[in-house]
Design a protein around this motif. Structure first.
Motif, PDB file in Angstrom:
ATOM      1  N   LEU A  28      26.368  -5.745  23.541  1.00  0.00           N
ATOM      2  CA  LEU A  28      27.317  -5.234  22.756  1.00  0.00           C
ATOM      3  C   LEU A  28      28.815  -6.097  22.600  1.00  0.00           C
ATOM      4  CD1 LEU A  28      27.863  -1.344  22.514  1.00  0.00           C
ATOM      5  CD2 LEU A  28      29.835  -2.709  22.927  1.00  0.00           C
ATOM      6  N   ASP A  29      29.399  -6.152  21.433  1.00  0.00           N
ATOM      7  CA  ASP A  29      30.783  -6.721  21.252  1.00  0.00           C
ATOM      8  C   ASP A  29      31.361  -5.843  20.624  1.00  0.00           C
ATOM      9  OD1 ASP A  29      30.180  -9.285  22.421  1.00  0.00           O
ATOM     10  OD2 ASP A  29      28.943  -9.663  20.540  1.00  0.00           O
ATOM     11  N   LEU A  30      32.567  -5.560  21.028  1.00  0.00           N
ATOM     12  CA  LEU A  30      33.517  -4.431  20.597  1.00  0.00           C
ATOM     13  C   LEU A  30      35.047  -4.986  21.088  1.00  0.00           C
ATOM     14  CD1 LEU A  30      32.813  -1.868  18.973  1.00  0.00           C
ATOM     15  CD2 LEU A  30      32.910  -0.598  21.024  1.00  0.00           C
ATOM     16  N   CYS A 222      38.790   8.532  12.402  1.00  0.00           N
ATOM     17  CA  CYS A 222      38.246   7.143  12.912  1.00  0.00           C
ATOM     18  C   CYS A 222      38.795   6.282  11.863  1.00  0.00           C
ATOM     19  CB  CYS A 222      37.090   6.707  13.074  1.00  0.00           C
ATOM     20  SG  CYS A 222      36.380   7.775  14.362  1.00  0.00           S
ATOM     21  N   ASP A 223      39.429   5.016  12.084  1.00  0.00           N
ATOM     22  CA  ASP A 223      39.684   4.046  11.022  1.00  0.00           C
ATOM     23  C   ASP A 223      38.876   2.944  11.226  1.00  0.00           C
ATOM     24  OD1 ASP A 223      41.162   2.567  13.350  1.00  0.00           O
ATOM     25  OD2 ASP A 223      42.832   3.980  12.864  1.00  0.00           O
ATOM     26  N   ARG A 224      38.097   2.701  12.160  1.00  0.00           N
ATOM     27  CA  ARG A 224      37.003   1.777  12.498  1.00  0.00           C
ATOM     28  C   ARG A 224      35.589   2.719  13.006  1.00  0.00           C
ATOM     29  NH1 ARG A 224      40.392  -0.747  10.401  1.00  0.00           N
ATOM     30  NH2 ARG A 224      41.440  -2.574  10.956  1.00  0.00           N
ATOM     31  N   VAL A 225      34.423   1.958  12.416  1.00  0.00           N
ATOM     32  CA  VAL A 225      33.483   2.470  12.972  1.00  0.00           C
ATOM     33  C   VAL A 225      32.340   1.609  13.339  1.00  0.00           C
ATOM     34  CG1 VAL A 225      31.552   4.016  12.114  1.00  0.00           C
ATOM     35  CG2 VAL A 225      33.937   4.253  11.102  1.00  0.00           C
ATOM     36  N   ALA A 226      31.728   1.771  14.600  1.00  0.00           N
ATOM     37  CA  ALA A 226      30.469   0.857  15.029  1.00  0.00           C
ATOM     38  C   ALA A 226      29.339   1.937  15.238  1.00  0.00           C
ATOM     39  CB  ALA A 226      30.857   0.375  16.347  1.00  0.00           C
ATOM     40  N   TYR A 236      29.102  -2.639  12.008  1.00  0.00           N
ATOM     41  CA  TYR A 236      30.425  -2.584  12.220  1.00  0.00           C
ATOM     42  C   TYR A 236      31.341  -2.739  11.216  1.00  0.00           C
ATOM     43  CZ  TYR A 236      35.081  -2.969  14.630  1.00  0.00           C
ATOM     44  OH  TYR A 236      36.588  -2.738  14.944  1.00  0.00           O
ATOM     45  N   GLY A 237      32.638  -1.661  11.000  1.00  0.00           N
ATOM     46  CA  GLY A 237      33.702  -2.048   9.851  1.00  0.00           C
ATOM     47  C   GLY A 237      34.727  -1.093   9.787  1.00  0.00           C
ATOM     48  N   SER A 238      35.386  -1.127   8.847  1.00  0.00           N
ATOM     49  CA  SER A 238      36.601  -0.129   8.436  1.00  0.00           C
ATOM     50  C   SER A 238      35.641   1.178   8.062  1.00  0.00           C
ATOM     51  CB  SER A 238      37.145  -0.535   7.516  1.00  0.00           C
ATOM     52  OG  SER A 238      36.756  -0.651   6.058  1.00  0.00           O
ATOM     53  N   ARG A 313      30.572  -6.309   9.391  1.00  0.00           N
ATOM     54  CA  ARG A 313      29.435  -7.193   9.986  1.00  0.00           C
ATOM     55  C   ARG A 313      28.386  -6.328  10.213  1.00  0.00           C
ATOM     56  NH1 ARG A 313      32.768  -6.805  14.973  1.00  0.00           N
ATOM     57  NH2 ARG A 313      31.603  -6.132  16.835  1.00  0.00           N
ATOM     58  N   VAL A 314      27.264  -6.872  10.239  1.00  0.00           N
ATOM     59  CA  VAL A 314      25.922  -6.333   9.955  1.00  0.00           C
ATOM     60  C   VAL A 314      24.729  -7.118  10.729  1.00  0.00           C
ATOM     61  CG1 VAL A 314      25.266  -7.121   7.716  1.00  0.00           C
ATOM     62  CG2 VAL A 314      24.237  -5.019   8.979  1.00  0.00           C
ATOM     63  N   LYS A 315      23.993  -6.321  11.517  1.00  0.00           N
ATOM     64  CA  LYS A 315      22.958  -7.131  12.324  1.00  0.00           C
ATOM     65  C   LYS A 315      21.516  -6.892  11.500  1.00  0.00           C
ATOM     66  CE  LYS A 315      21.681  -7.967  17.053  1.00  0.00           C
ATOM     67  NZ  LYS A 315      20.309  -8.177  17.214  1.00  0.00           N
TER      68      LYS A 315
END
Length: 331
Positions: A28-30, A222-226, A236-238, A313-315
Motif C-alpha cells: 500500500l502506498d498513501l 473528504c477531499d481525497r479518497v482511496a 485513488y484521487g480527489s 491513479r488506478v490499479k
C-alpha cells in the motif's frame, strides 16, 4: 507543493495464525497532506482498519506483523520508534477514534476524568488544570461541562461518541484517524457527529483519515479518497475524480450498488461474488473473479498502477493507455 503529514510506502501487513498467514495489506502506498481529509473506503476485510492500526503501531502482538514498507509521520519513521516514543506520539500527535463508542470508554471512570487523564499523560499540568481543560473540551463537543462527573452509562450513544472525540482531540493532535465513527449511531446522530468532526477539524487545523464503507460520509467529509480491495489501493484521487470519473470496475460497482434518487429501478445492482480468501490470494488481479470486464490476462497478471493525471491513479489493466489518452486530450 502541499506539505505531507503522512507518507506510507509499500506497506505490507500479515496476520500469522494457527490456521495460516492472512495477507491483510499488500504493497500500500498513501500520502496525506497537512490539513487534508482522506477517506479509506472498502468493504469488510479490505484492510482499512489494519492500515490505521499500523500507523498507530497497535497491531495485535505477536500475530500482526509489518513485513515491508515504511510509515513516515511529519518526516519521522514511525516503524523505528521505541515503545516510549510511541506512547508520547499516540494522543499527542496522532489520535484515533475507534469504531464503537460503547466499548471505547472505561465504565468505572467519569467521562471528565478520562479526558483529563489523556491530557495529563502528555502535558505536565496539575489535576485541577487538567480538569478545567477537560470541561472546556466537553463544551467544545456540545456537552455541558457540569456533566464532567457522570459515567459513560449515563450518556447516549451519540454523546459517548462526542466524549471519545473530545479525548482524541484533547491534546490537539496533528492527525486524527476515525475508524467508522458513525457506524453505531442512528442517521440523525450520524449527521450531528460528522458536522461536529468537520468543525473541530477546522478549529484545531487537524489532518484526518476517515475509515468507512459509507460513500455518503466520504462525500460529506473528504477531499481525497482511496478505494481499498484485498489490502491494495485499487483507485485513488480527489473527491471529484472518484465520484464523477471512477475508472476501476470495483469503484464503479460500489456506486452502482447505491440507490439513485433520479433513476427508477426495481432492484439495486450488487457486485457479484465474494472477495477472495486473504490467506489464499490469487496471482493476478484480486478483483478478477468478480469483474464483468475481465480479460484472460487479468487472472494471470498483477495489474500495474496507472497514473491518469497528477493525482488520479488506478490499479487495473483496462486503464493502460488511458493515461496517454488523458495527456493527449489535455495537450
Amino acid at each position: 507543493m502541499d506539505e505531507k503529514i503522512l507518507e506510507i510506502e509499500n506497506l505490507a501487513v500479515e496476520y500469522r495464525t494457527d490456521d495460516g498467514v492472512v495477507k491483510a495489506v499488500n504493497g500500500l502506498d498513501l500520502t496525506l497532506e497537512k490539513g487534508g481529509t482522506l477517506g479509506l473506503v472498502g468493504e469488510t476485510g479490505a484492510g482499512k482498519t489494519t492500515t490505521a492500526l499500523s500507523i498507530m503501531r497497535l497491531l495485535p502482538d505477536p500475530q500482526g506483523v509489518i513485513t515491508s514498507g515504511s510509515i513516515k509521520f511529519a518526516g519521522q519513521d514511525i516503524l523505528s520508534l521505541s515503545k516510549g516514543e510511541l506512547r508520547k506520539m499516540r494522543g499527542q500527535h496522532i489520535s484515533m477514534v475507534f469504531q464503537d463508542p460503547m466499548t471505547s470508554l472505561n465504565p468505572i471512570l467519569t467521562v471528565g476524568d478520562q479526558i483529563a487523564e489523556a491530557i495529563r499523560l502528555h502535558e505536565k499540568i496539575s489535576r485541577a488544570e487538567a480538569a478545567v481543560r477537560a470541561q472546556s473540551m466537553l463544551e467544545r463537543v456540545g456537552i455541558p461541562p457540569n456533566r464532567y462527573s457522570e459515567y459513560p452509562h449515563q450518556f447516549s450513544g451519540g454523546m459517548k461518541q462526542r466524549v471519545v472525540i473530545a479525548i482524541a482531540l484533547a491534546c490537539n493532535p496533528q492527525l486524527l484517524i476515525a475508524d467508522e465513527p458513525t457506524t453505531a449511531l442512528d442517521v440523525t446522530i450520524q449527521a450531528q457527529v460528522l458536522a461536529l468532526m468537520n468543525k473541530l477539524k477546522n478549529d484545531f487545523e487537524t489532518s484526518m483519515i476517515i475509515i468507512t464503507h459509507d460513500l455518503g460520509v466520504v462525500a460529506e467529509m473528504c477531499d481525497r479518497v482511496a478505494i481499498l480491495y484485498c489490502g491494495e489501493i485499487v483507485e485513488y484521487g480527489s473527491l471529484e475524480d472518484i465520484f464523477d470519473h471512477p475508472e476501476h470496475p470495483y469503484t464503479k460497482g460500489l456506486f452502482s450498488s447505491i440507490p439513485d434518487l433520479d433513476t427508477r429501478a426495481s432492484r439495486l445492482t450488487p457486485i457479484p461474488g465474494l472477495a477472495p480468501d486473504p490467506s489464499r490470494l490469487p496471482k493476478g488481479c484480486k478483483f478478477a473473479n468478480r469483474c464483468s470486464m475481465k480479460r484472460p490476462e487479468c487472472v494471470k497478471t498483477d495489474p500495474p498502477v496507472v497514473n491518469l493525471d497528477d493525482l488520479h491513479r488506478v490499479k487495473c489493466l483496462l486503464a493502460q493507455g488511458k493515461d496517454a489518452e488523458q495527456h493527449a486530450t489535455l495537450g
